[in-house]
Write a protein that holds these residues in place. Sequence first.
Motif, PDB file in Angstrom:
ATOM      1  N   GLU A   1       0.833  -1.201   0.000  1.00 35.45           N
ATOM      2  CA  GLU A   1       0.000   0.000   0.000  1.00 35.45           C
ATOM      3  C   GLU A   1       0.877   1.265   0.000  1.00 35.45           C
ATOM      4  O   GLU A   1       0.656   2.197  -0.771  1.00 35.45           O
ATOM      5  CB  GLU A   1      -0.934  -0.040   1.229  1.00 35.45           C
ATOM      6  N   ARG A   2       1.890   1.266   0.845  1.00 37.64           N
ATOM      7  CA  ARG A   2       2.805   2.424   0.895  1.00 37.64           C
ATOM      8  C   ARG A   2       3.536   2.613  -0.438  1.00 37.64           C
ATOM      9  O   ARG A   2       3.635   3.721  -0.961  1.00 37.64           O
ATOM     10  CB  ARG A   2       3.843   2.234   2.004  1.00 37.64           C
ATOM     11  N   LEU A   3       4.063   1.498  -0.962  1.00 43.36           N
ATOM     12  CA  LEU A   3       4.803   1.568  -2.227  1.00 43.36           C
ATOM     13  C   LEU A   3       3.879   2.051  -3.346  1.00 43.36           C
ATOM     14  O   LEU A   3       4.264   2.872  -4.191  1.00 43.36           O
ATOM     15  CB  LEU A   3       5.373   0.180  -2.554  1.00 43.36           C
ATOM     16  N   ASN A   4       2.636   1.559  -3.331  1.00 45.43           N
ATOM     17  CA  ASN A   4       1.661   1.945  -4.347  1.00 45.43           C
ATOM     18  C   ASN A   4       1.425   3.462  -4.323  1.00 45.43           C
ATOM     19  O   ASN A   4       1.429   4.136  -5.359  1.00 45.43           O
ATOM     20  CB  ASN A   4       0.346   1.197  -4.095  1.00 45.43           C
ATOM     21  N   GLN A   5       1.276   4.002  -3.110  1.00 48.40           N
ATOM     22  CA  GLN A   5       1.060   5.462  -2.991  1.00 48.40           C
ATOM     23  C   GLN A   5       2.258   6.227  -3.559  1.00 48.40           C
ATOM     24  O   GLN A   5       2.102   7.231  -4.253  1.00 48.40           O
ATOM     25  CB  GLN A   5       0.873   5.847  -1.527  1.00 48.40           C
ATOM     26  N   TYR A   6       3.438   5.734  -3.245  1.00 47.54           N
ATOM     27  CA  TYR A   6       4.666   6.399  -3.733  1.00 47.54           C
ATOM     28  C   TYR A   6       4.751   6.327  -5.262  1.00 47.54           C
ATOM     29  O   TYR A   6       5.069   7.319  -5.932  1.00 47.54           O
ATOM     30  CB  TYR A   6       5.872   5.728  -3.070  1.00 47.54           C
ATOM     31  N   LEU A   7       4.433   5.159  -5.830  1.00 46.02           N
ATOM     32  CA  LEU A   7       4.502   5.022  -7.298  1.00 46.02           C
ATOM     33  C   LEU A   7       3.432   5.883  -7.973  1.00 46.02           C
ATOM     34  O   LEU A   7       3.667   6.430  -9.062  1.00 46.02           O
ATOM     35  CB  LEU A   7       4.356   3.547  -7.704  1.00 46.02           C
ATOM     36  N   LEU A   8       2.263   6.042  -7.323  1.00 45.86           N
ATOM     37  CA  LEU A   8       1.231   6.944  -7.871  1.00 45.86           C
ATOM     38  C   LEU A   8       1.742   8.386  -7.880  1.00 45.86           C
ATOM     39  O   LEU A   8       1.461   9.157  -8.797  1.00 45.86           O
ATOM     40  CB  LEU A   8      -0.065   6.840  -7.060  1.00 45.86           C
ATOM     41  N   HIS A   9       2.530   8.728  -6.859  1.00 41.67           N
ATOM     42  CA  HIS A   9       3.121  10.067  -6.790  1.00 41.67           C
ATOM     43  C   HIS A   9       4.133  10.245  -7.930  1.00 41.67           C
ATOM     44  O   HIS A   9       4.147  11.276  -8.608  1.00 41.67           O
ATOM     45  CB  HIS A   9       3.785  10.247  -5.422  1.00 41.67           C
ATOM     46  N   LEU A  10       4.964   9.228  -8.162  1.00 46.42           N
ATOM     47  CA  LEU A  10       5.927   9.302  -9.275  1.00 46.42           C
ATOM     48  C   LEU A  10       5.172   9.414 -10.606  1.00 46.42           C
ATOM     49  O   LEU A  10       5.585  10.147 -11.512  1.00 46.42           O
ATOM     50  CB  LEU A  10       6.837   8.066  -9.295  1.00 46.42           C
ATOM     51  N   GLN A  11       4.053   8.699 -10.714  1.00 46.11           N
ATOM     52  CA  GLN A  11       3.244   8.768 -11.941  1.00 46.11           C
ATOM     53  C   GLN A  11       2.725  10.182 -12.176  1.00 46.11           C
ATOM     54  O   GLN A  11       2.804  10.710 -13.288  1.00 46.11           O
ATOM     55  CB  GLN A  11       2.068   7.800 -11.817  1.00 46.11           C
ATOM     56  N   LEU A  12       2.238  10.802 -11.095  1.00 51.67           N
ATOM     57  CA  LEU A  12       1.717  12.168 -11.199  1.00 51.67           C
ATOM     58  C   LEU A  12       2.804  13.137 -11.651  1.00 51.67           C
ATOM     59  O   LEU A  12       2.590  14.008 -12.486  1.00 51.67           O
ATOM     60  CB  LEU A  12       1.185  12.586  -9.811  1.00 51.67           C
TER      61      LEU A  12
END
Length: 257
Positions: A191-202
């Motif tokens: 879940e944490r990694l997913n949030q971080y990767l969504l941030h990189l995507q943005l």
Amino acid sequence: MIENNEPVRAVLGIDIGGTGIKGAPVNVATGEFLAERHRIDTPQPATPEAIGQVLKQLVDHFAWTGPVGCTFPAIVHNGVTLSAANVDQSWILAPAQDILAQATGLPLVLMNDADAAGLAEVVFGAAKGRQGKTIVITLGTGIGSALIVDGQLVSNTEFGHLIFPSDEIAEKYCSAKVKEESGMKWPAFTERLNQYLLHLQLLFSPDFLIIGGGISKKHEKFIPNLKGLRFPVVPADLKNDAGIVGAALEAARQSGI
Ligand code: BGC
């Protein structure tokens, strides 16, 4: 079968880590090791001079006389180490590339560890031949990053030091060390990694993302559960050898062999 008589293009690749310093001569045309990898414990304190002595031991071990490519787990700009998040503070502002070249007596190129891993993945690994934007994230003690655009490395991106999620840096939130030390289970870590990767995507809209570092060996525990990303996420291909291979590639490029 020997296909031609061209000499092997070889560079000694060295990967400097917090606990071990590993090296092997690399055939830069194929990424293959030309001799078995050799490892020496990282000296403590791990000052530039102490590490220089270990590099000299590695050079002597392989009786090496050619170019050397070497990784370091911090920002390396024009041969100067500019940060020291998880290493001895004496590296900050040290002319590290010159110090290590002098210690070995050989031409030496020093680069960031994640940049080296990224380069190796693009030339020989999971992103081989890919165009567009590839991001490589290494999850270990810290979080390292490499950005590769149409096969060209954009060095020292330090995406692990993005302020995320709010008042800390990303590597304090979702590195492999954070998972290990807090006893976090896979769902919470994912879940944490997913949030971080969504941030990189943005921020970067990558076309492809590779996850490296020791934890990538367990990729089936977390990569299939990542959600909402517009790009494929794959584990690194080169595992522990990526730093050695990538540093050798960069030194080959800079020395024109
Ligand atoms: C450093 C990076 C390095 C990464 C992985 C981070 O703390 O700032 O330069 O690539 O750790 O070692």
